[in-house]
Design a protein around this motif. Structure first.
Motif, PDB file in Angstrom:
ATOM      1  N   MET A 136       8.397  21.471 -44.587  1.00  0.00           N
ATOM      2  CA  MET A 136       9.393  21.085 -45.583  1.00  0.00           C
ATOM      3  C   MET A 136      10.794  21.314 -45.054  1.00  0.00           C
ATOM      4  SD  MET A 136       7.882  22.526 -49.177  1.00  0.00           S
ATOM      5  CE  MET A 136       6.233  22.126 -49.744  1.00  0.00           C
ATOM      6  N   GLN A 137      11.758  20.724 -45.749  1.00  0.00           N
ATOM      7  CA  GLN A 137      13.157  21.020 -45.493  1.00  0.00           C
ATOM      8  C   GLN A 137      13.517  22.361 -46.129  1.00  0.00           C
ATOM      9  OE1 GLN A 137      15.073  17.598 -47.159  1.00  0.00           O
ATOM     10  NE2 GLN A 137      14.774  16.340 -45.333  1.00  0.00           N
ATOM     11  N   LYS A 138      14.745  22.789 -45.934  1.00  0.00           N
ATOM     12  CA  LYS A 138      15.160  24.086 -46.490  1.00  0.00           C
ATOM     13  C   LYS A 138      15.142  24.080 -48.016  1.00  0.00           C
ATOM     14  CE  LYS A 138      18.048  25.613 -42.635  1.00  0.00           C
ATOM     15  NZ  LYS A 138      19.408  26.052 -42.228  1.00  0.00           N
ATOM     16  N   ARG A 139      15.589  22.979 -48.624  1.00  0.00           N
ATOM     17  CA  ARG A 139      15.598  22.848 -50.082  1.00  0.00           C
ATOM     18  C   ARG A 139      16.260  24.054 -50.755  1.00  0.00           C
ATOM     19  NH1 ARG A 139       9.793  20.074 -51.739  1.00  0.00           N
ATOM     20  NH2 ARG A 139       9.947  18.284 -50.326  1.00  0.00           N
ATOM     21  N   LEU A 140      17.517  24.280 -50.422  1.00  0.00           N
ATOM     22  CA  LEU A 140      18.244  25.395 -51.020  1.00  0.00           C
ATOM     23  C   LEU A 140      18.449  25.212 -52.519  1.00  0.00           C
ATOM     24  CD1 LEU A 140      20.963  26.016 -48.277  1.00  0.00           C
ATOM     25  CD2 LEU A 140      18.758  27.157 -48.557  1.00  0.00           C
ATOM     26  N   ARG A 141      18.293  23.988 -53.013  1.00  0.00           N
ATOM     27  CA  ARG A 141      18.450  23.767 -54.447  1.00  0.00           C
ATOM     28  C   ARG A 141      17.375  24.489 -55.260  1.00  0.00           C
ATOM     29  NH1 ARG A 141      16.351  19.126 -52.195  1.00  0.00           N
ATOM     30  NH2 ARG A 141      14.342  18.414 -53.017  1.00  0.00           N
ATOM     31  N   LEU A 142      16.275  24.868 -54.598  1.00  0.00           N
ATOM     32  CA  LEU A 142      15.235  25.605 -55.309  1.00  0.00           C
ATOM     33  C   LEU A 142      15.653  27.039 -55.622  1.00  0.00           C
ATOM     34  CD1 LEU A 142      12.105  24.438 -53.264  1.00  0.00           C
ATOM     35  CD2 LEU A 142      12.909  23.569 -55.458  1.00  0.00           C
ATOM     36  N   MET A 143      16.717  27.525 -54.999  1.00  0.00           N
ATOM     37  CA  MET A 143      17.215  28.883 -55.262  1.00  0.00           C
ATOM     38  C   MET A 143      18.536  28.876 -56.022  1.00  0.00           C
ATOM     39  SD  MET A 143      16.467  30.770 -51.637  1.00  0.00           S
ATOM     40  CE  MET A 143      17.482  29.622 -50.710  1.00  0.00           C
ATOM     41  N   ARG A 144      19.142  27.713 -56.206  1.00  0.00           N
ATOM     42  CA  ARG A 144      20.463  27.640 -56.833  1.00  0.00           C
ATOM     43  C   ARG A 144      20.338  27.346 -58.323  1.00  0.00           C
ATOM     44  NH1 ARG A 144      24.389  24.401 -52.550  1.00  0.00           N
ATOM     45  NH2 ARG A 144      25.815  26.159 -52.494  1.00  0.00           N
ATOM     46  N   GLY A 145      21.275  27.901 -59.059  1.00  0.00           N
ATOM     47  CA  GLY A 145      21.328  27.618 -60.484  1.00  0.00           C
ATOM     48  C   GLY A 145      20.472  28.553 -61.317  1.00  0.00           C
ATOM     49  N   PRO A 146      20.449  28.357 -62.624  1.00  0.00           N
ATOM     50  CA  PRO A 146      19.687  29.230 -63.524  1.00  0.00           C
ATOM     51  C   PRO A 146      18.245  28.760 -63.667  1.00  0.00           C
ATOM     52  CG  PRO A 146      20.988  27.691 -64.807  1.00  0.00           C
ATOM     53  CD  PRO A 146      21.294  27.388 -63.365  1.00  0.00           C
ATOM     54  N   GLU A 147      17.391  29.708 -63.958  1.00  0.00           N
ATOM     55  CA  GLU A 147      15.993  29.394 -64.263  1.00  0.00           C
ATOM     56  C   GLU A 147      15.898  28.944 -65.718  1.00  0.00           C
ATOM     57  OE1 GLU A 147      12.175  28.616 -64.198  1.00  0.00           O
ATOM     58  OE2 GLU A 147      13.216  29.309 -62.382  1.00  0.00           O
ATOM     59  N   ILE A 164      13.733  41.045 -63.857  1.00  0.00           N
ATOM     60  CA  ILE A 164      14.305  39.705 -63.764  1.00  0.00           C
ATOM     61  C   ILE A 164      15.263  39.660 -62.581  1.00  0.00           C
ATOM     62  CG2 ILE A 164      14.090  39.274 -66.241  1.00  0.00           C
ATOM     63  CD1 ILE A 164      17.125  39.780 -66.450  1.00  0.00           C
ATOM     64  N   ALA A 165      15.390  38.476 -61.992  1.00  0.00           N
ATOM     65  CA  ALA A 165      16.307  38.262 -60.882  1.00  0.00           C
ATOM     66  C   ALA A 165      17.682  37.907 -61.429  1.00  0.00           C
ATOM     67  CB  ALA A 165      15.789  37.143 -59.975  1.00  0.00           C
ATOM     68  N   LEU A 166      18.715  38.493 -60.856  1.00  0.00           N
ATOM     69  CA  LEU A 166      20.088  38.204 -61.242  1.00  0.00           C
ATOM     70  C   LEU A 166      20.747  37.201 -60.307  1.00  0.00           C
ATOM     71  CD1 LEU A 166      21.292  41.806 -62.129  1.00  0.00           C
ATOM     72  CD2 LEU A 166      20.328  40.074 -63.646  1.00  0.00           C
ATOM     73  N   GLY A 221      17.729  34.601 -63.235  1.00  0.00           N
ATOM     74  CA  GLY A 221      17.122  34.673 -64.555  1.00  0.00           C
ATOM     75  C   GLY A 221      15.611  34.584 -64.555  1.00  0.00           C
ATOM     76  N   ARG A 222      14.990  34.434 -63.390  1.00  0.00           N
ATOM     77  CA  ARG A 222      13.537  34.306 -63.316  1.00  0.00           C
ATOM     78  C   ARG A 222      12.868  35.657 -63.540  1.00  0.00           C
ATOM     79  NH1 ARG A 222       9.670  30.616 -61.037  1.00  0.00           N
ATOM     80  NH2 ARG A 222       7.657  31.485 -61.667  1.00  0.00           N
ATOM     81  N   VAL A 223      11.837  35.670 -64.373  1.00  0.00           N
ATOM     82  CA  VAL A 223      11.049  36.883 -64.588  1.00  0.00           C
ATOM     83  C   VAL A 223      10.054  36.991 -63.434  1.00  0.00           C
ATOM     84  CG1 VAL A 223       9.516  38.126 -66.137  1.00  0.00           C
ATOM     85  CG2 VAL A 223      11.318  36.676 -67.071  1.00  0.00           C
ATOM     86  N   ILE A 224      10.089  38.103 -62.726  1.00  0.00           N
ATOM     87  CA  ILE A 224       9.241  38.283 -61.548  1.00  0.00           C
ATOM     88  C   ILE A 224       7.912  38.910 -61.926  1.00  0.00           C
ATOM     89  CG2 ILE A 224       9.081  39.404 -59.295  1.00  0.00           C
ATOM     90  CD1 ILE A 224      12.149  39.289 -59.204  1.00  0.00           C
ATOM     91  N   VAL A 225       7.950  39.974 -62.693  1.00  0.00           N
ATOM     92  CA  VAL A 225       6.733  40.679 -63.077  1.00  0.00           C
ATOM     93  C   VAL A 225       6.946  41.250 -64.468  1.00  0.00           C
ATOM     94  CG1 VAL A 225       7.446  42.886 -62.074  1.00  0.00           C
ATOM     95  CG2 VAL A 225       5.022  42.382 -62.298  1.00  0.00           C
ATOM     96  N   GLY A 250      31.048  27.195 -62.432  1.00  0.00           N
ATOM     97  CA  GLY A 250      31.369  28.458 -61.798  1.00  0.00           C
ATOM     98  C   GLY A 250      30.462  29.612 -62.141  1.00  0.00           C
ATOM     99  N   LYS A 251      29.429  29.420 -62.952  1.00  0.00           N
ATOM    100  CA  LYS A 251      28.555  30.526 -63.327  1.00  0.00           C
ATOM    101  C   LYS A 251      27.584  30.876 -62.213  1.00  0.00           C
ATOM    102  CE  LYS A 251      28.618  30.054 -68.362  1.00  0.00           C
ATOM    103  NZ  LYS A 251      27.780  29.886 -69.568  1.00  0.00           N
ATOM    104  N   HIS A 252      27.159  29.903 -61.446  1.00  0.00           N
ATOM    105  CA  HIS A 252      26.188  30.131 -60.384  1.00  0.00           C
ATOM    106  C   HIS A 252      26.708  29.498 -59.102  1.00  0.00           C
ATOM    107  CE1 HIS A 252      23.207  31.426 -63.367  1.00  0.00           C
ATOM    108  NE2 HIS A 252      23.637  30.422 -64.096  1.00  0.00           N
TER     109      HIS A 252
END
Length: 240
Positions: A63-74, A88-90, A155-159, A237-239
């Motif tokens: 796959m490509q890097k696909r940084l959009r999968l880590m950007r922005g809010p969940e 949760i991830a901040l 904002g992702r809940v990890i566990v 500007g939030k993320h």
């Protein structure tokens, strides 16, 4: 007389001014009622696969890097299912298999399987990360797959951790795990998440300054469109 006065001074020094205490009525708070709590047959976190399993006739895709999968809010997995406790991830980041094992083993040491349970809220590593060997020249195509990761958004809940327990019992080891994550994370309870959401809504509602980031970006004040990224137009500007 001198001996009695000296004895009173020693008594006051050791036990304080109010030495004469009497028994009285004591009001103890009622115990917490745990209602509608699910019980799992396997309360511990399960071991996740290090490498995804593909059919024998399929080559593992790159796959490509696909940084959009880590950007922005969940937008989906941002709430606690059991309404109790979790991490949760901040910010955005990637979780490798070693991080999954660290979380699993840290929780397994402190978890009381008779009264508590823990569940994953993130999938096993699935995104391939390629890497070339040391000292290779440019070109020659994409490198081989080195490892797999799971991308995480803010904002992702990890566990999640729940059961007949209070936040004080789990906050210590959850905070210890959150500090070891490669991205910003924190241990939360359902009450904390509700308070953070209410505080954010209150700040937005009581703001008297009309020149917010959203207003500035939408109206191109000072020509900010020349240097802003498309993500600033999307999240104001939030993320990052």
């Amino acid at each position: 007389m001198f001996v009695i006065r000296r004895a009173n001074l020693i008594k006051t020094a050791f036990f304080g001014q109010n030495c004469n205490q009497t028994a009285g009525m004591k009001n103890f708070p009622s115990p917490i009622k745990y209602e509608n709590i699910e019980k799992y047959e396997k309360p511990k976190l399960r071991v996740l696969e290090k490498v995804p399993q593909y059919p024998a006739n399929i080559r593992p895709p790159k796959m490509q890097k696909r940084l959009r999968l880590m950007r922005g809010p969940e937008l989906v997995h941002n709430q606690l299912i059991h309404k109790q406790y979790g991490i949760i991830a901040l910010g955005g980041g990637r979780m490798r298999h070693g991080l999954f094992e660290m979380i699993r083993m840290s929780i397994a040491r402190k978890l009381d399987v008779n009264t508590m349970f823990a569940i994953w809220r993130v999938p096993a590593p699935w995104q391939p990360i390629t890497k070339k060997g040391q000292g290779q020249r440019m070109g020659g195509g994409k490198g081989a797959i080195d490892h797999y990761v799971t991308p995480i958004k803010a904002g992702r809940v990890i566990v999640e951790v729940g059961g007949t327990c209070e936040f004080k019992e789990v906050s210590r080891f959850l905070n210890r795990i959150a500090k070891k994550c490669p991205f910003k994370a924190m241990a939360v309870s359902q009450e904390m998440m509700e308070q953070m959401a209410a505080e954010e809504a209150r700040i937005e509602r009581e703001n008297i300054n009309p020149y917010t980031k959203k207003y500035v970006i939408q109206n191109n004040l000072s020509g900010c469109h020349r240097w802003l990224s498309p993500f600033d137009h999307k999240w104001f500007g939030k993320h990052l």
